[in-house]
Design an enzyme around this catalytic site. Sequence first.
Site, PDB file in Angstrom:
ATOM      1  N   TRP A   1     -59.054  22.318   3.072  1.00 54.55           N
ATOM      2  CA  TRP A   1     -59.251  23.288   4.156  1.00 54.55           C
ATOM      3  C   TRP A   1     -59.293  24.701   3.601  1.00 54.55           C
ATOM      4  O   TRP A   1     -60.097  25.532   4.046  1.00 54.55           O
ATOM      5  CB  TRP A   1     -58.171  23.126   5.224  1.00 54.55           C
ATOM      6  CG  TRP A   1     -58.226  21.771   5.862  1.00 54.55           C
ATOM      7  CD1 TRP A   1     -57.267  20.797   5.801  1.00 54.55           C
ATOM      8  CD2 TRP A   1     -59.315  21.211   6.626  1.00 54.55           C
ATOM      9  NE1 TRP A   1     -57.694  19.681   6.487  1.00 54.55           N
ATOM     10  CE2 TRP A   1     -58.928  19.907   6.991  1.00 54.55           C
ATOM     11  CE3 TRP A   1     -60.563  21.686   7.018  1.00 54.55           C
ATOM     12  CZ2 TRP A   1     -59.765  19.074   7.749  1.00 54.55           C
ATOM     13  CZ3 TRP A   1     -61.395  20.863   7.771  1.00 54.55           C
ATOM     14  CH2 TRP A   1     -60.987  19.579   8.122  1.00 54.55           C
TER      15      TRP A   1
ATOM     16  N   ASP B   1     -53.767  29.766   8.190  1.00 57.45           N
ATOM     17  CA  ASP B   1     -54.228  28.590   8.913  1.00 57.45           C
ATOM     18  C   ASP B   1     -52.995  27.696   9.091  1.00 57.45           C
ATOM     19  O   ASP B   1     -52.481  27.144   8.122  1.00 57.45           O
ATOM     20  CB  ASP B   1     -55.315  27.884   8.087  1.00 57.45           C
ATOM     21  CG  ASP B   1     -55.773  26.556   8.699  1.00 57.45           C
ATOM     22  OD1 ASP B   1     -55.214  26.141   9.737  1.00 57.45           O
ATOM     23  OD2 ASP B   1     -56.690  25.934   8.116  1.00 57.45           O
TER      24      ASP B   1
ATOM     25  N   LYS C   1     -53.388  18.936  16.126  1.00 57.66           N
ATOM     26  CA  LYS C   1     -52.411  18.294  15.253  1.00 57.66           C
ATOM     27  C   LYS C   1     -51.034  18.309  15.905  1.00 57.66           C
ATOM     28  O   LYS C   1     -50.334  17.325  15.890  1.00 57.66           O
ATOM     29  CB  LYS C   1     -52.352  18.998  13.897  1.00 57.66           C
ATOM     30  CG  LYS C   1     -53.712  19.311  13.260  1.00 57.66           C
ATOM     31  CD  LYS C   1     -54.335  18.132  12.559  1.00 57.66           C
ATOM     32  CE  LYS C   1     -55.815  18.288  12.224  1.00 57.66           C
ATOM     33  NZ  LYS C   1     -56.210  19.383  11.392  1.00 57.66           N
TER      34      LYS C   1
HETATM   35  C1  LIG Z   1     -57.606  19.795  10.736  1.00 58.07           C
HETATM   36  C2  LIG Z   1     -57.545  21.056   9.992  1.00 58.07           C
HETATM   37  C3  LIG Z   1     -58.594  21.987  10.020  1.00 58.07           C
HETATM   38  C4  LIG Z   1     -59.895  21.722  10.722  1.00 58.07           C
HETATM   39  O1  LIG Z   1     -59.752  21.838  12.083  1.00 58.07           O
HETATM   40  P1  LIG Z   1     -61.006  21.706  13.065  1.00 58.07           P
HETATM   41  O2  LIG Z   1     -60.370  22.040  14.379  1.00 58.07           O
HETATM   42  O3  LIG Z   1     -61.501  20.310  12.971  1.00 58.07           O
HETATM   43  O4  LIG Z   1     -62.030  22.683  12.658  1.00 58.07           O
HETATM   44  C5  LIG Z   1     -58.446  23.168   9.336  1.00 58.07           C
HETATM   45  N1  LIG Z   1     -57.307  23.448   8.651  1.00 58.07           N
HETATM   46  C6  LIG Z   1     -56.283  22.573   8.595  1.00 58.07           C
HETATM   47  C7  LIG Z   1     -55.054  22.918   7.818  1.00 58.07           C
HETATM   48  C8  LIG Z   1     -56.375  21.354   9.265  1.00 58.07           C
HETATM   49  O5  LIG Z   1     -55.352  20.481   9.208  1.00 58.07           O
END
Ligand SMILES: *Cc1c(COP(=O)(O)O)cnc(C)c1O
Length: 357
Positions: free
Chosen positions: A99, A166, A190
């Site tokens: 990511w 993030d 998540k």
């Molecule tokens: C799942 C995830 C993403 C991607 O998220 P989307 O909503 O599918 O774009 C980005 N960063 C992390 C740390 C993730 O776990």
Amino acid sequence: MKKHNFNAGPSVLPRIAIENGAKAVLDFEGSGLSILEISHRTKDFERVNDEANSLLRELLNIPDNYKIIFLGGGASTQFYEVPYNLLEKKAGYINTGVWAKKAIKEAKLFGEVEVIASSEDKNFSYIPKGFTIPKDLDYLHITTNNTIFGTEYHTDIDSPVPLVADMSSDILSRKVDVSKYALIYGGAQKNMGPAGVTFVIIREDILGKVSRPLPSMVDYRNHIANNSMFNTPPVFPIFMMKETLKWLKSIGGVEAIHKINEEKAQMLYEEIDRNELFVGTAAKEDRSIMNICFVLKPEYEELAGDFLEFTKSKGMVGVKGHRLVGGFRASCYNALPRESVEALIDCMREYEKIHAK
Ligand SMILES: *Cc1c(COP(=O)(O)O)cnc(C)c1O
């Protein structure tokens, strides 16, 4: 039979949130309409939106000078919206996995990107430490929990430049000192709700500093000014997020869930370390309490497919590891009950009895 849901995302949600969501789909608060067919520009939905906003503020203890917005597009859209809004000359990124790499790739479209530290040399199995953060960066970007590799920062780092994080996969799993960050974002799917809504928490003074023109939908200020209703927001995901946040508050908030999360993770890591068949993949001090990655020891490797089938036969889903790490990943998000972790541990012990040489 209810499954033990170890999916990495979208993932397990509190049962009560799902039940309330199901009710609202049939009849939203006695209105005679489904939540799916109401206008977002109604008092009823404004209340939902405001409640989600204030619950998140309360649960994360977000200071008043930060704004919260809910958007579509997922965390991946933030990979470019962040540099679009904030990157004038140079940004720093810590490369801790898939990511982070995707975020780096997007940022390069907008300016100079310096990778300040990386754990790519060891397949992202640790969190880099002891790096120096240059003072001339517009911001530093980190990924607090690496969903695929199962590593996590356990403390909020100090940064002399605006810190952007993030937090898709560990938001609300532990206490965070929001004042150490300039911007926090993530997909809700998540730990905070279903797929379809993205949260962005922004310290307002960092905005308006780039010279490039911004498309209206990209400019955070438009979403802030319109309380996330600049265009049609993801109405039902926001409702579900509100229900998930309500549940978290009802069980004691972030502090309470962090304790439970630590217990769940410790139980499972202890079993991984004890069990003759398995070995963890992440450096011990950086092990994620959300995504727990482990593999079979080399002498048992041929059992991988069989163990996965074994977990399925015991009512578990989502234990398969990401292809970049292999083996297994048990995602133990907030809403995953302790019983599910206990069931997985029982499963590992039973499997060991059958197969240990
Ligand atoms: C799942 C995830 C993403 C991607 O998220 P989307 O909503 O599918 O774009 C980005 N960063 C992390 C740390 C993730 O776990």
